[in-house]
Design an enzyme around this catalytic site. Structure first.
Site, PDB file in Angstrom:
ATOM      1  N   ASP A   1      39.062  49.909 -12.132  1.00 21.35           N
ATOM      2  CA  ASP A   1      39.480  48.757 -12.939  1.00 21.35           C
ATOM      3  C   ASP A   1      39.618  49.130 -14.408  1.00 21.35           C
ATOM      4  O   ASP A   1      39.504  48.275 -15.284  1.00 21.35           O
ATOM      5  CB  ASP A   1      38.474  47.619 -12.781  1.00 21.35           C
ATOM      6  CG  ASP A   1      37.076  48.023 -13.236  1.00 21.35           C
ATOM      7  OD1 ASP A   1      36.719  49.206 -13.068  1.00 21.35           O
ATOM      8  OD2 ASP A   1      36.351  47.164 -13.777  1.00 21.35           O
TER       9      ASP A   1
ATOM     10  N   ASP B   1      42.862  43.678  -5.811  1.00 16.19           N
ATOM     11  CA  ASP B   1      44.125  44.391  -6.076  1.00 16.19           C
ATOM     12  C   ASP B   1      45.104  43.493  -6.829  1.00 16.19           C
ATOM     13  O   ASP B   1      45.815  43.950  -7.737  1.00 16.19           O
ATOM     14  CB  ASP B   1      44.747  44.856  -4.757  1.00 16.19           C
ATOM     15  CG  ASP B   1      43.975  45.997  -4.116  1.00 16.19           C
ATOM     16  OD1 ASP B   1      43.124  46.595  -4.810  1.00 16.19           O
ATOM     17  OD2 ASP B   1      44.231  46.298  -2.935  1.00 16.19           O
TER      18      ASP B   1
ATOM     19  N   ASN C   1      35.590  41.866  -6.009  1.00 20.21           N
ATOM     20  CA  ASN C   1      35.807  42.529  -4.720  1.00 20.21           C
ATOM     21  C   ASN C   1      34.790  42.079  -3.677  1.00 20.21           C
ATOM     22  O   ASN C   1      35.133  41.835  -2.509  1.00 20.21           O
ATOM     23  CB  ASN C   1      35.728  44.050  -4.892  1.00 20.21           C
ATOM     24  CG  ASN C   1      37.023  44.645  -5.405  1.00 20.21           C
ATOM     25  OD1 ASN C   1      38.091  44.073  -5.215  1.00 20.21           O
ATOM     26  ND2 ASN C   1      36.937  45.793  -6.058  1.00 20.21           N
TER      27      ASN C   1
ATOM     28  N   ASP D   1      38.454  47.681 -19.691  1.00 19.15           N
ATOM     29  CA  ASP D   1      37.701  47.594 -18.446  1.00 19.15           C
ATOM     30  C   ASP D   1      37.518  46.124 -18.082  1.00 19.15           C
ATOM     31  O   ASP D   1      37.193  45.294 -18.944  1.00 19.15           O
ATOM     32  CB  ASP D   1      36.334  48.269 -18.604  1.00 19.15           C
ATOM     33  CG  ASP D   1      35.548  48.275 -17.295  1.00 19.15           C
ATOM     34  OD1 ASP D   1      35.731  49.220 -16.510  1.00 19.15           O
ATOM     35  OD2 ASP D   1      34.755  47.336 -17.073  1.00 19.15           O
TER      36      ASP D   1
END
Length: 286
Positions: A200, A174, A165, A157
């Site tokens: 993620d 991305d 973001n 993770d």
């Protein structure tokens, strides 16, 4: 369906030989039936078989052979046609029909392969997606149980991914996900499986990998991820929860849950950690 499975298990050469035999059989039937009965459509069977199994070029060759066969087995007197070029024209029409069918089958096969790939692949990273990973993991679990082999599963993770973001936008997020996917994949073996599980979160399955070997691999993955992200200017880290099974559970969900719990434990301990455990059953302990 059973016949298709049998043909899929055979080499391409078998399908080519079978197509030629079918052409010969259809040509023989075509030669002995009345001339006013057309069986041209049955030549599509060997054409379709060759195209599907051996490819477009082989289908093209079988189409030409079928047209020549049709021309040879349908001899007519010169005065049978209104013009001496009619039989040649009919042969060309048949060939065009066969070639068009060959094209359609090739396009259909190409489309189905793309759809199959899309159904199994994460669109952003190109890794295996969650659904297909579950199938592969179940297969590896069954193999590990059958051959009594060790199996390691890791859950990765990205720490504080939401901040990336929020601060830089989803395009940057991305790019980060693609970077993690590419860096992780580059350090694994061909038999290892890596997938994007969602958001993620990534999963790595290491078949036939002991605790000690998995420890080395996962530390290498973590180090490479940090180096790759620093080179690209991403000041983020990853938390990894991993578990090595001497006797893996029958359920893929149970395996994921155990590794997921270890990953969250690593986050609670301060993030940027690898939490790796060895699952020992009562049978192993004795």
């Amino acid at each position: 369906m059973y016949l298709i499975k049998i043909l899929d298990a055979k080499p391409k050469s078998f399908s080519i030989l079978l197509s030629i035999c079918l052409i010969a059989l259809i040509g023989l039937i075509d030669y002995h039936i009345p001339p006013d009965i057309s069986v041209s459509i049955f030549y599509l069977c060997p054409i379709g078989l060759a195209t599907w199994k051996a490819g477009n070029c082989t289908g093209l060759l079988i189409s030409i052979i079928s047209s020549i066969t049709w021309f040879i087995v349908n001899p007519r007197p010169i005065n049978y046609y209104s013009h001496f070029l009619v039989p040649y024209w009919n042969t060309i029409v048949n060939l065009a029909f066969f070639l068009f069918t060959n094209y359609l089958i090739s396009e259909l096969k190409f489309t189905l392969k793309n759809l199959e790939k899309l159904a199994r692949t994460d669109a952003l990273t190109g890794l295996t997606n969650r659904m297909f990973f579950m199938e592969l993991a179940k297969h590896e679990i069954n193999k590990a149980l059958r051959h009594q082999e060790t199996l390691t599963f890791a859950y990765i993770d990205i720490d504080d991914f939401k901040k990336i973001n929020d601060q830089f936008g989803h395009n940057v997020g991305d790019n980060l996900l693609c970077l993690v996917a590419e860096a992780s994949k580059s350090t694994l073996r061909k038999i290892d499986i890596i997938a994007r599980i969602g958001g993620d979160e990534f999963a790595i399955l290491l078949p036939r990998t002991s605790y000690e070997s998995a420890e080395i691999v996962l530390h290498r993955v973590q180090r490479l991820l940090l180096e790759s992200m620093n080179q690209k200017g991403f000041s983020v880290t990853v938390s990894i929860g991993a578990i090595t099974f001497n006797n893996p559970p029958n359920s893929v969900s149970d395996m994921i849950e155990k590794a997921d719990n270890l990953m969250y434990f690593a986050k609670k301990q301060g993030k940027n950690l690898l939490q790796h455990e060895l699952s020992v059953t009562l049978q192993d302990a004795t």
